[in-house]
Scaffold this motif. Structure first.
Motif, mmCIF file in Angstrom:
data_model
loop_
_atom_site.group_PDB
_atom_site.id
_atom_site.type_symbol
_atom_site.label_atom_id
_atom_site.label_comp_id
_atom_site.label_asym_id
_atom_site.label_seq_id
_atom_site.Cartn_x
_atom_site.Cartn_y
_atom_site.Cartn_z
ATOM 1 N N LEU A 39 0.836 -1.194 0.000
ATOM 2 C CA LEU A 39 0.000 0.000 0.000
ATOM 3 C C LEU A 39 0.872 1.245 0.000
ATOM 4 N N ASP A 40 0.489 2.201 -0.816
ATOM 5 C CA ASP A 40 1.246 3.457 -0.921
ATOM 6 C C ASP A 40 0.237 4.598 -0.862
ATOM 7 N N ALA A 41 0.263 5.362 0.229
ATOM 8 C CA ALA A 41 -0.731 6.416 0.443
ATOM 9 C C ALA A 41 -0.052 7.754 0.684
ATOM 10 N N VAL A 42 -0.556 8.779 -0.005
ATOM 11 C CA VAL A 42 -0.109 10.154 0.221
ATOM 12 C C VAL A 42 -1.258 10.904 0.876
ATOM 13 N N TYR A 43 -0.979 11.499 2.036
ATOM 14 C CA TYR A 43 -1.993 12.225 2.793
ATOM 15 C C TYR A 43 -1.868 13.724 2.499
ATOM 16 N N TYR A 44 -3.012 14.359 2.308
ATOM 17 C CA TYR A 44 -3.058 15.781 1.947
ATOM 18 C C TYR A 44 -3.634 16.602 3.090
ATOM 19 N N ASP A 45 -3.131 17.834 3.205
ATOM 20 C CA ASP A 45 -3.629 18.749 4.228
ATOM 21 C C ASP A 45 -3.171 20.153 3.869
ATOM 22 N N ASP A 66 -8.872 -1.443 -2.387
ATOM 23 C CA ASP A 66 -9.684 -0.220 -2.399
ATOM 24 C C ASP A 66 -8.856 1.002 -2.798
ATOM 25 N N ALA A 67 -8.038 0.859 -3.819
ATOM 26 C CA ALA A 67 -7.239 1.995 -4.292
ATOM 27 C C ALA A 67 -8.163 3.146 -4.672
ATOM 28 N N GLY A 68 -7.721 4.355 -4.386
ATOM 29 C CA GLY A 68 -8.516 5.532 -4.723
ATOM 30 C C GLY A 68 -8.289 6.640 -3.713
ATOM 31 N N TRP A 69 -9.209 7.602 -3.722
ATOM 32 C CA TRP A 69 -9.183 8.697 -2.759
ATOM 33 C C TRP A 69 -10.074 8.328 -1.573
ATOM 34 N N HIS A 70 -9.591 8.582 -0.361
ATOM 35 C CA HIS A 70 -10.332 8.264 0.845
ATOM 36 C C HIS A 70 -10.354 9.488 1.758
ATOM 37 N N LEU A 71 -11.546 9.857 2.206
ATOM 38 C CA LEU A 71 -11.704 10.931 3.180
ATOM 39 C C LEU A 71 -12.402 10.339 4.393
ATOM 40 N N PRO A 86 -13.064 7.247 -6.874
ATOM 41 C CA PRO A 86 -12.125 6.509 -7.734
ATOM 42 C C PRO A 86 -10.765 7.189 -7.817
ATOM 43 N N LEU A 87 -9.760 6.398 -8.120
ATOM 44 C CA LEU A 87 -8.400 6.904 -8.256
ATOM 45 C C LEU A 87 -8.317 7.890 -9.407
#
Length: 500
Positions: A39-45, A66-71, A86-87
């Motif tokens: 898993l490779d996730a980039v978190y935004y803020d 469940d690849a994609g954008w998660h909030l 979706p990604l």
């Protein structure tokens, strides 16, 4: 298109010892190895980490199922609502809207990158039904802002299967604890990553204790209501039940506090903000009032014997309500996307950051705040006495509605005063709430009768029977008359029991 999933999970510290045997814990018949996922996730803020401060996480993840954008929004300890899209290369507009009340004009930028090697196992019962998914995660965290550093750790994550009983997680936790595994001290991977990769000069400091002045109490109340508006914004956009009502109440509480505590905060500064809060409350009311009215009319109709329902009354009520509510919802979302609303949030932030305090703000809360509450109660008394002196009819209806609004303001003033005045304020809150409930039922009857006249007119124009609408109208008249008959005794009891 974004979709929502309720996520119930628990996280545990692991010393790279792997997953203990969970067979037999809470009906677990087998632990099935599902392999390893990268898993490779980039978190935004924002640069000042507004989302993280509110417990929100926004990430773009690749790998896994469940690849994609998660909030993710916190609901309760260990429970979050995860909204997925979706990604894509850029943040989907649907997710951007849900964080707008916090982000506003600031830029969302990559903050932290988490790469996890997840060893996945499924806990299943004797029928092979999934009870929970367990992941043993080897995590590498890297801060992406050019400051700070990196960290790595191993943790165990247990996520309850959809529709599962949360008590199952308690049983699993007992087994994990016996094996020496302990709950994580961080609420999420992001929280831990931020703490362990932050530059030394940006580590969190202890908050200053409140000084206990009248100004402190009023500002604390306003801050709580501002936070409620911001936090409820995404729920309103998602049409979560009761979210519009709660957001509207927060705007009313702020507006009432600004007006009531004019000796604490300079009204020359706060009155323009109060007008904007009134505007926002009105916009929120377009949707909420329709919701309440529809619920009342539907309940009244359900209470009628079938023989007294003539014509397509239910269909007409449903169509009428959907047409009015659909338009108001579109308008409300447009309001939340508009510059006027965001400017109001900025104005509230500025007010709380640099409050226009008057000399009384430095005084003792019990003295300053009690005086303001007494003044509101006196105004309520005058309005209600005037209304009760009027004969039944349109003028009395209007006067009782004004008294209802003043009862709300008195209640909110007492709520703000409760930390300083204790039981005295608490008693007034209860009394004002009782009075507000009676007056609210009366006003709801007034609005219901207006709606029934409109529906009866539509039915008549369509050559349908208007009998049922007239019957419901008569019952609403009786309900309003009963409230008016009850009010004098209730009001006397409140005045005799109130000691503000």
């Amino acid at each position: 298109m974004a979709d929502t999933k309720r996520e119930i999970e628990r996280k545990y510290e692991s010393k790279d010892s792997g997953l203990p045997d969970l067979t037999g814990a809470g009906g677990v018949a087998a632990v099935i190895d599902k392999g390893v996922a990268e898993l490779d996730a980039v978190y935004y803020d924002t640069a000042d980490e507004r989302l993280a401060a509110a417990g929100l996480t926004l990430r773009r993840r690749t790998g896994g199922s469940d690849a994609g954008w998660h909030l993710k929004f916190p609901v309760a300890p260990g429970v979050r609502d995860e909204i997925r899209a979706p990604l894509s290369d850029t943040l989907p507009p649907a997710l951007a809207a849900l964080v707008r009340s916090r982000v506003r004009d600031s830029e969302l930028r990559p903050l932290v990158r988490l790469r996890s090697q997840r060893d996945v196992s499924h806990l299943v019962d004797t029928d092979g039904t999934l009870l929970a998914e367990v992941g043993v995660d080897a995590v590498r965290a890297e801060r992406l802002t050019g400051e700070g550093g990196s960290a790595q750790w191993t943790e165990i994550e247990v996520e309850l299967a959809d529709g599962g009983d949360p008590a199952f997680l308690d049983t699993v936790e007992k087994r994990l604890r016996k094996a020496g595994v302990r709950p994580s001290s961080s609420a999420s991977k992001l929280a831990r990553a931020l703490a362990e990769t932050a530059p030394a000069d940006r580590r969190p400091e202890a908050a200053e204790p409140a000084r206990g002045t009248a100004g402190d109490h009023v500002l604390a109340y306003l801050r709580a209501q501002r936070d409620a508006v911001v936090a409820l914004d995404p729920a309103v956009r998602r049409d979560v039940y009761d979210s519009v009502h709660r957001m509207r109440v927060a705007t009313r509480r702020m507006r009432s506090a600004l007006r009531t505590y004019g000796r604490v905060l300079d009204r020359a500064v706060t009155d323009p903000i109060g007008e904007e809060l009134k505007w926002l409350g009105g916009e929120l009311g377009l949707d909420r009032d329709q919701e309440v009215l529809t619920e009342r009319l539907t309940a009244d109709l359900d209470a009628l014997p079938g023989a007294l329902v003539t014509g397509p009354v239910r269909d007409r009520l449903r169509t009428w309500s959907q047409a009015r509510r659909g338009g108001s919802r579109r308008r409300l979302v447009a309001v939340l996307d508009g510059g006027r609303y965001l400017a109001l949030l900025d104005a509230l932030d500025a007010l709380l950051a640099d409050p226009p305090l008057r000399p009384a703000a430095a005084g003792k809360p019990a003295k300053v705040i009690a005086g303001a509450v007494r003044k509101d109660f006196a105004k309520l008394s005058a309005l209600l006495d005037q209304a009760l002196d009027l004969p039944p009819g349109h003028d009395r209806d209007l006067a009782l509605h004004e008294a209802r609004k003043k009862a709300k303001r008195t209640r909110y003033a007492a709520e703000a005063a409760a930390p300083a005045l204790g039981d005295v304020a608490g008693d007034l809150v209860k009394a004002a709430k009782t009075l507000q409930g009676l007056l609210g039922d009366h006003q709801d009857s007034v609005m219901a009768r207006q709606a029934l006249r409109e529906l009866a007119g539509q039915a008549h124009a369509a050559r349908e029977s208007s009998f049922t609408y007239g019957l419901l109208y008569g019952r609403e008249e009786q309900r309003a008359a009963a409230v008016e008959a009850e009010l004098p005794d209730v009001w006397r009891a409140i005045r005799s029991a109130t000691s503000v």
